[in-house]
Design a protein around this motif. Structure first.
Motif, short mmCIF file in Angstrom:
data_model
loop_
_atom_site.label_atom_id
_atom_site.label_comp_id
_atom_site.label_asym_id
_atom_site.label_seq_id
_atom_site.Cartn_x
_atom_site.Cartn_y
_atom_site.Cartn_z
N GLU A 100 0.94 -1.41 -0.06
CA GLU A 100 0.00 -0.04 0.11
C GLU A 100 1.05 1.18 -0.08
O GLU A 100 1.67 1.22 0.84
N CYS A 101 0.78 1.97 -0.87
CA CYS A 101 1.43 3.18 -1.14
C CYS A 101 1.30 4.33 0.19
O CYS A 101 0.15 4.36 0.53
N GLN A 102 2.48 4.42 0.72
CA GLN A 102 2.50 5.27 1.80
C GLN A 102 2.62 6.84 1.58
O GLN A 102 2.81 7.74 2.43
N GLN A 103 2.59 7.14 0.29
CA GLN A 103 2.89 8.42 -0.32
C GLN A 103 4.06 9.34 0.31
O GLN A 103 3.92 10.51 0.76
N CYS A 104 5.12 8.47 0.57
CA CYS A 104 6.18 9.05 1.13
C CYS A 104 6.97 9.90 -0.13
O CYS A 104 7.70 10.78 0.41
N GLY A 105 6.86 9.62 -1.08
CA GLY A 105 7.56 10.18 -2.28
C GLY A 105 8.70 9.92 -2.57
O GLY A 105 9.75 10.49 -3.35
N ILE A 106 9.19 8.81 -1.89
CA ILE A 106 10.75 8.40 -2.04
C ILE A 106 10.95 8.11 -3.69
O ILE A 106 11.98 8.31 -4.34
N CYS A 107 9.92 7.31 -4.21
CA CYS A 107 10.05 7.04 -5.67
C CYS A 107 9.85 8.06 -6.41
O CYS A 107 9.94 7.93 -7.85
N CYS A 108 9.45 9.25 -5.92
CA CYS A 108 9.09 10.38 -6.83
C CYS A 108 10.06 11.57 -6.79
O CYS A 108 10.20 12.42 -7.34
N LYS A 134 13.86 0.18 -0.29
CA LYS A 134 13.49 1.57 -0.68
C LYS A 134 12.14 1.94 -0.52
O LYS A 134 11.73 3.41 -0.09
N CYS A 135 11.20 1.18 -0.49
CA CYS A 135 9.76 1.56 -0.67
C CYS A 135 8.82 0.99 0.66
O CYS A 135 8.71 -0.27 1.11
N PRO A 136 8.78 1.92 1.51
CA PRO A 136 8.12 1.38 3.06
C PRO A 136 6.61 0.91 2.70
O PRO A 136 5.95 0.56 3.54
S1 SF4 Z 1 8.39 4.81 -2.23
FE1 SF4 Z 1 6.66 3.31 -1.98
S2 SF4 Z 1 5.48 4.11 -0.24
FE2 SF4 Z 1 6.95 5.77 -1.12
S3 SF4 Z 1 5.64 6.80 -2.61
FE3 SF4 Z 1 6.96 5.33 -3.66
S4 SF4 Z 1 5.42 3.86 -3.81
FE4 SF4 Z 1 4.63 5.10 -2.29
#
Ligand code: SF4
Length: 155
Positions: free
Chosen positions: A22-30, A119-121
């Motif tokens: 479930e995306c936590q919308q942390c923004g790491i991948c953005c 990388k992705c929480p």
């Molecule tokens: S790193 Fe993972 S949790 Fe964070 S915004 Fe990207 S998909 Fe969502």
């Protein structure tokens, strides 16, 4: 005739029991290092409509030509221009973002997946995606792997 993905579904994988995400919308991948944010033709129209701006203006101000389509521009620090305390185009985000982290290159080996997990929480949280759902994501984003591969070979 069975599709490529149907053939893959008949095999066994380390994610046969599914993966919670479930995306936590942390923004790491953005954010972070610059990269390609590939946008397909129909997605250009959809995002422009979501932003309620003419398609031509959206292309001119927010995209740059990349391979056979476009990529979303980034800020000087590598952040997607649509990331500002959350994704500003989340409901209309491109397939690259919609299918992350279930990309072929991430799931091709357990080792690759272990690296993505660091990388992705969002991985390990929320509802479980079945093996079939994961393979559907891989199938619908496989062209992005080809785009990345082409870029790698040309640089
Ligand atoms: S790193 Fe993972 S949790 Fe964070 S915004 Fe990207 S998909 Fe969502």
């Amino acid at each position: 005739m069975d599709s490529f993905i149907d053939v893959l579904k008949a095999r066994t994988y380390f994610f046969d029991d599914g993966i919670a995400f479930e995306c936590q919308q942390c923004g790491i991948c953005c954010t972070g290092e610059p990269g390609i944010i590939y946008v397909e033709e129909p997605e250009i129209t959809d995002i422009a409509a979501f932003l309620d701006i003419p398609r031509e203006i959206f292309i001119e101000r927010c995209l740059y030509p990349f391979q056979d389509s476009y990529s979303i521009r980034e800020a000087p620090d590598g952040r997607c221009i649509f990331y500002e305390n959350g994704c500003a185009i989340y409901p209309a985000r491109p397939s690259q973002c919609r299918t992350y982290p279930f990309w072929f290159q991430n799931l091709r080996s357990e080792q690759s997946w272990e690296e993505v997990k660091l990388k992705c929480p969002g991985i390990g949280k929320g509802p479980t995606y079945s093996k079939e759902a994961i393979l559907d994501c891989i199938g619908s984003s496989f062209h992005l792997y080809e785009v990345a591969l082409k870029e790698l070979m040309e640089t």
